[in-house]
Motif scaffolding. Structure first.
Motif, PDB file in Angstrom:
ATOM      1  N   ALA A  39      40.811  24.080 -25.446  1.00 42.85           N
ATOM      2  CA  ALA A  39      40.610  23.452 -24.008  1.00 42.85           C
ATOM      3  C   ALA A  39      39.152  23.144 -23.640  1.00 42.85           C
ATOM      4  N   GLY A  40      38.927  22.400 -22.698  1.00 45.29           N
ATOM      5  CA  GLY A  40      37.524  22.123 -22.637  1.00 45.29           C
ATOM      6  C   GLY A  40      36.882  20.977 -23.642  1.00 45.29           C
ATOM      7  N   TYR A  56      45.741  17.366 -30.290  1.00 45.52           N
ATOM      8  CA  TYR A  56      45.049  18.068 -29.326  1.00 45.52           C
ATOM      9  C   TYR A  56      46.073  18.191 -27.648  1.00 45.52           C
ATOM     10  N   SER A  58      46.332  18.468 -23.763  1.00 48.81           N
ATOM     11  CA  SER A  58      45.830  17.968 -22.432  1.00 48.81           C
ATOM     12  C   SER A  58      44.646  18.615 -21.923  1.00 48.81           C
ATOM     13  N   ALA A  59      44.530  19.939 -22.147  1.00 50.67           N
ATOM     14  CA  ALA A  59      43.450  20.835 -21.680  1.00 50.67           C
ATOM     15  C   ALA A  59      42.229  20.357 -22.174  1.00 50.67           C
ATOM     16  N   VAL A  60      42.205  19.701 -23.265  1.00 51.55           N
ATOM     17  CA  VAL A  60      40.922  19.206 -24.105  1.00 51.55           C
ATOM     18  C   VAL A  60      40.510  18.078 -23.072  1.00 51.55           C
ATOM     19  N   THR A  61      39.050  18.219 -22.681  1.00 52.64           N
ATOM     20  CA  THR A  61      38.466  17.138 -21.919  1.00 52.64           C
ATOM     21  C   THR A  61      37.601  16.238 -23.106  1.00 52.64           C
TER      22      THR A  61
END
Length: 214
Positions: A39-40, A56, A58-61
């Motif tokens: 995440a992030g 990956y 969806s919490a990964v920006t």
């Protein structure tokens, strides 16, 4: 930013086919397990041809994917176009990552810590670019436990394996190296990866886990 001089032309041509075959034979599930908690902002070390990108969550920006081999980096750039999260491809060395201190929430190392020239230095760099409490997600093949396999790994690592496998070494104790670099391992799964083509796969012993920057 300086460019790297890494070139593994044999491995760079073989790896995309091996990675794709692995996805069909079960490594897609391993990549899902590896990245489920990401995440992030993420730094991925040694992105190869970009096989991780589609896994990956969806919490990964943002993913900043570091790949020093030019042929593989070009393939990763193509894979990034269809990734479900934003991915930026950069040239860079494991021992001098092109990132500021504490810039990332998560670092990812999958089948790469076997091939970096200096494993301790690469892990120190991953620790540097993680924020305090940041997580290292890792999936690596490691030193075997049976004496016969350990001997085979030593012979291969001293002869042909690194040349054909892009600098890879089969006999590294990567989990111990992660702890020695200042990480606390909070989850560690050990398993053997089946190989359908040969009876003895020197890269079969595997670890998959998560460590926190202490």
């Amino acid at each position: 930013m300086r460019g790297t001089t890494v070139s593994h032309p044999v491995f760079a041509r073989l790896w995309p086919h091996l990675a794709a075959a692995g996805e069909r034979q079960g490594t897609a599930e391993l990549r899902d397990r590896l990245l489920a908690g990401a995440a992030g902002r993420v730094l991925e070390l040694g992105a190869g041809s970009g096989t991780n990108f589609g896994h990956y969550p969806s919490a990964v920006t943002e993913v900043v994917a570091v790949e020093p081999e030019p042929r593989l980096r070009a393939l990763a750039a193509s894979a990034a176009l269809s990734a479900p999260v934003p991915v930026t491809i950069v040239d860079g060395d494991a021992d001098a990552l092109p990132a500021e201190d504490g810039a990332f929430d998560v670092a990812v190392a999958s089948l790469v810590l076997c091939s970096v020239p200096d494993q301790g230095r690469a892990l120190a760099e991953l620790r540097r670019v993680l924020r305090p409490g940041g997580r290292l997600l890792f999936w690596e093949h490691v030193r075997g436990e049976k004496a016969g396999l350990v001997r085979a790994q030593r012979v291969l690592d001293a002869t042909v394996w690194p040349f054909f496998a892009g600098g890879c070494h089969t006999g590294r104790d990567t989990a111990a190296a992660i702890e020695a670099a200042g990480f606390t391992i909070e989850r560690l799964d050990r398993f053997d990866l089946p190989d359908l083509r040969v009876n003895l796969n020197p890269a079969s012993p595997q670890v998959l886990g998560m460590a926190v920057r202490a």
